[in-house]
Write a protein that holds these residues in place. Structure first.
Motif, PDB file in Angstrom:
ATOM      1  N   GLY A  31       3.722 -13.654  -7.641  1.00  0.00           N
ATOM      2  CA  GLY A  31       2.510 -14.756  -8.293  1.00  0.00           C
ATOM      3  C   GLY A  31       1.139 -14.329  -8.288  1.00  0.00           C
ATOM      4  O   GLY A  31       0.310 -14.931  -8.856  1.00  0.00           O
ATOM      5  N   CYS A  32       0.750 -13.223  -7.470  1.00  0.00           N
ATOM      6  CA  CYS A  32      -0.571 -12.754  -7.474  1.00  0.00           C
ATOM      7  C   CYS A  32      -0.969 -12.242  -8.764  1.00  0.00           C
ATOM      8  O   CYS A  32      -0.205 -11.545  -9.347  1.00  0.00           O
ATOM      9  N   GLU A  33      -2.302 -12.088  -8.693  1.00  0.00           N
ATOM     10  CA  GLU A  33      -2.785 -11.435 -10.046  1.00  0.00           C
ATOM     11  C   GLU A  33      -4.017 -10.443  -9.551  1.00  0.00           C
ATOM     12  O   GLU A  33      -4.839 -10.808  -9.363  1.00  0.00           O
ATOM     13  N   PRO A  34      -3.197  -9.174  -9.352  1.00  0.00           N
ATOM     14  CA  PRO A  34      -4.341  -8.196  -8.836  1.00  0.00           C
ATOM     15  C   PRO A  34      -5.526  -7.867  -9.878  1.00  0.00           C
ATOM     16  O   PRO A  34      -5.143  -7.790 -11.040  1.00  0.00           O
ATOM     17  N   SER A  35      -6.545  -7.632  -9.514  1.00  0.00           N
ATOM     18  CA  SER A  35      -7.868  -7.283 -10.333  1.00  0.00           C
ATOM     19  C   SER A  35      -8.383  -6.059  -9.320  1.00  0.00           C
ATOM     20  O   SER A  35      -8.462  -5.928  -8.160  1.00  0.00           O
ATOM     21  N   LEU A  36      -8.915  -5.006 -10.241  1.00  0.00           N
ATOM     22  CA  LEU A  36      -9.721  -3.959  -9.549  1.00  0.00           C
ATOM     23  C   LEU A  36     -11.217  -4.557  -9.251  1.00  0.00           C
ATOM     24  O   LEU A  36     -12.014  -5.126 -10.265  1.00  0.00           O
ATOM     25  N   VAL A  37     -11.661  -4.399  -8.073  1.00  0.00           N
ATOM     26  CA  VAL A  37     -13.166  -5.003  -7.673  1.00  0.00           C
ATOM     27  C   VAL A  37     -14.015  -3.574  -7.536  1.00  0.00           C
ATOM     28  O   VAL A  37     -15.350  -4.150  -7.112  1.00  0.00           O
ATOM     29  N   GLY A  38     -13.548  -2.671  -7.187  1.00  0.00           N
ATOM     30  CA  GLY A  38     -14.529  -1.583  -6.660  1.00  0.00           C
ATOM     31  C   GLY A  38     -13.846  -0.351  -6.444  1.00  0.00           C
ATOM     32  O   GLY A  38     -12.383  -0.293  -6.453  1.00  0.00           O
ATOM     33  N   GLY A  39     -14.829   0.706  -6.145  1.00  0.00           N
ATOM     34  CA  GLY A  39     -14.166   1.916  -5.599  1.00  0.00           C
ATOM     35  C   GLY A  39     -14.161   2.124  -4.257  1.00  0.00           C
ATOM     36  O   GLY A  39     -14.872   1.568  -3.461  1.00  0.00           O
ATOM     37  N   LEU A  40     -13.385   3.206  -3.738  1.00  0.00           N
ATOM     38  CA  LEU A  40     -13.289   3.248  -2.332  1.00  0.00           C
ATOM     39  C   LEU A  40     -13.861   4.670  -2.090  1.00  0.00           C
ATOM     40  O   LEU A  40     -13.715   5.693  -2.771  1.00  0.00           O
ATOM     41  N   SER A  41     -14.853   5.001  -1.265  1.00  0.00           N
ATOM     42  CA  SER A  41     -15.490   6.095  -1.005  1.00  0.00           C
ATOM     43  C   SER A  41     -14.503   7.117  -0.131  1.00  0.00           C
ATOM     44  O   SER A  41     -13.677   6.730   0.432  1.00  0.00           O
ATOM     45  N   SER A  42     -14.660   8.454  -0.382  1.00  0.00           N
ATOM     46  CA  SER A  42     -13.863   9.012   0.508  1.00  0.00           C
ATOM     47  C   SER A  42     -14.151   9.053   2.003  1.00  0.00           C
ATOM     48  O   SER A  42     -13.336   9.211   2.682  1.00  0.00           O
ATOM     49  N   ARG A  43     -14.995   8.784   2.333  1.00  0.00           N
ATOM     50  CA  ARG A  43     -15.587   8.566   3.872  1.00  0.00           C
ATOM     51  C   ARG A  43     -14.503   7.406   4.325  1.00  0.00           C
ATOM     52  O   ARG A  43     -14.205   7.307   5.363  1.00  0.00           O
ATOM     53  N   ILE A  44     -14.598   6.357   3.446  1.00  0.00           N
ATOM     54  CA  ILE A  44     -13.822   5.170   3.998  1.00  0.00           C
ATOM     55  C   ILE A  44     -12.350   5.360   3.918  1.00  0.00           C
ATOM     56  O   ILE A  44     -11.453   5.006   4.799  1.00  0.00           O
ATOM     57  N   GLY A  45     -11.901   6.161   2.857  1.00  0.00           N
ATOM     58  CA  GLY A  45     -10.541   6.561   2.725  1.00  0.00           C
ATOM     59  C   GLY A  45     -10.023   7.308   3.978  1.00  0.00           C
ATOM     60  O   GLY A  45      -9.036   6.972   4.470  1.00  0.00           O
ATOM     61  N   ARG A  46     -10.924   7.996   4.261  1.00  0.00           N
ATOM     62  CA  ARG A  46     -10.537   8.986   5.613  1.00  0.00           C
ATOM     63  C   ARG A  46     -10.707   8.073   6.781  1.00  0.00           C
ATOM     64  O   ARG A  46      -9.487   8.166   7.544  1.00  0.00           O
ATOM     65  N   ALA A  47     -11.208   7.250   6.954  1.00  0.00           N
ATOM     66  CA  ALA A  47     -11.376   6.275   8.051  1.00  0.00           C
ATOM     67  C   ALA A  47     -10.206   5.526   8.127  1.00  0.00           C
ATOM     68  O   ALA A  47      -9.702   5.293   9.120  1.00  0.00           O
ATOM     69  N   LEU A  48      -9.635   5.041   6.881  1.00  0.00           N
ATOM     70  CA  LEU A  48      -8.493   4.263   6.854  1.00  0.00           C
ATOM     71  C   LEU A  48      -7.171   5.140   7.058  1.00  0.00           C
ATOM     72  O   LEU A  48      -6.228   4.641   6.923  1.00  0.00           O
ATOM     73  N   LYS A  49      -7.395   6.621   6.876  1.00  0.00           N
ATOM     74  CA  LYS A  49      -6.398   7.495   7.244  1.00  0.00           C
ATOM     75  C   LYS A  49      -5.403   7.164   5.816  1.00  0.00           C
ATOM     76  O   LYS A  49      -4.070   7.246   5.881  1.00  0.00           O
ATOM     77  N   LEU A  50      -5.992   7.034   4.719  1.00  0.00           N
ATOM     78  CA  LEU A  50      -5.154   6.936   3.604  1.00  0.00           C
ATOM     79  C   LEU A  50      -4.988   8.363   3.077  1.00  0.00           C
ATOM     80  O   LEU A  50      -5.702   9.044   2.828  1.00  0.00           O
ATOM     81  N   THR A  51      -3.829   8.399   2.283  1.00  0.00           N
ATOM     82  CA  THR A  51      -3.588   9.730   1.650  1.00  0.00           C
ATOM     83  C   THR A  51      -3.171   9.186   0.240  1.00  0.00           C
ATOM     84  O   THR A  51      -3.027   8.268  -0.150  1.00  0.00           O
ATOM     85  N   PRO A  52      -3.306  10.329  -0.752  1.00  0.00           N
ATOM     86  CA  PRO A  52      -3.209  10.037  -2.171  1.00  0.00           C
ATOM     87  C   PRO A  52      -1.713   9.416  -2.407  1.00  0.00           C
ATOM     88  O   PRO A  52      -0.693   9.834  -1.813  1.00  0.00           O
ATOM     89  N   GLY A  53      -1.870   8.295  -3.091  1.00  0.00           N
ATOM     90  CA  GLY A  53      -0.476   7.340  -3.475  1.00  0.00           C
ATOM     91  C   GLY A  53      -0.408   6.254  -2.548  1.00  0.00           C
ATOM     92  O   GLY A  53       0.560   5.827  -2.527  1.00  0.00           O
TER      93      GLY A  53
END
Length: 58
Positions: A31-53
């Motif tokens: 039932g949720c309706e996702p929306s794009l609200v911004g970009g994620l910097s490489s620095r924040i992505g690394r801090a969150l330990k996110l990998t592509p996908g």
């Protein structure tokens, strides 16, 4: 958005917004309706330990 609505925020690392919305659609509750609200910097992505996908609620 209604004042009593619950907001879920997800971080994803994908090459396009369309792919990111697909992943978030699969992760968010029914039932949720996702929306794009911004970009994620490489620095924040690394801090969150996110990998592509990867995607997760933050």
């Amino acid at each position: 958005m209604r004042g009593d609505a619950v907001v879920h925020t997800y971080a994803v690392v994908l090459p396009t917004a369309a792919l990111a919305l697909e992943v978030v659609s699969a992760l968010c509750p029914e039932g949720c309706e996702p929306s794009l609200v911004g970009g994620l910097s490489s620095r924040i992505g690394r801090a969150l330990k996110l990998t592509p996908g990867d995607g997760r609620q933050v």
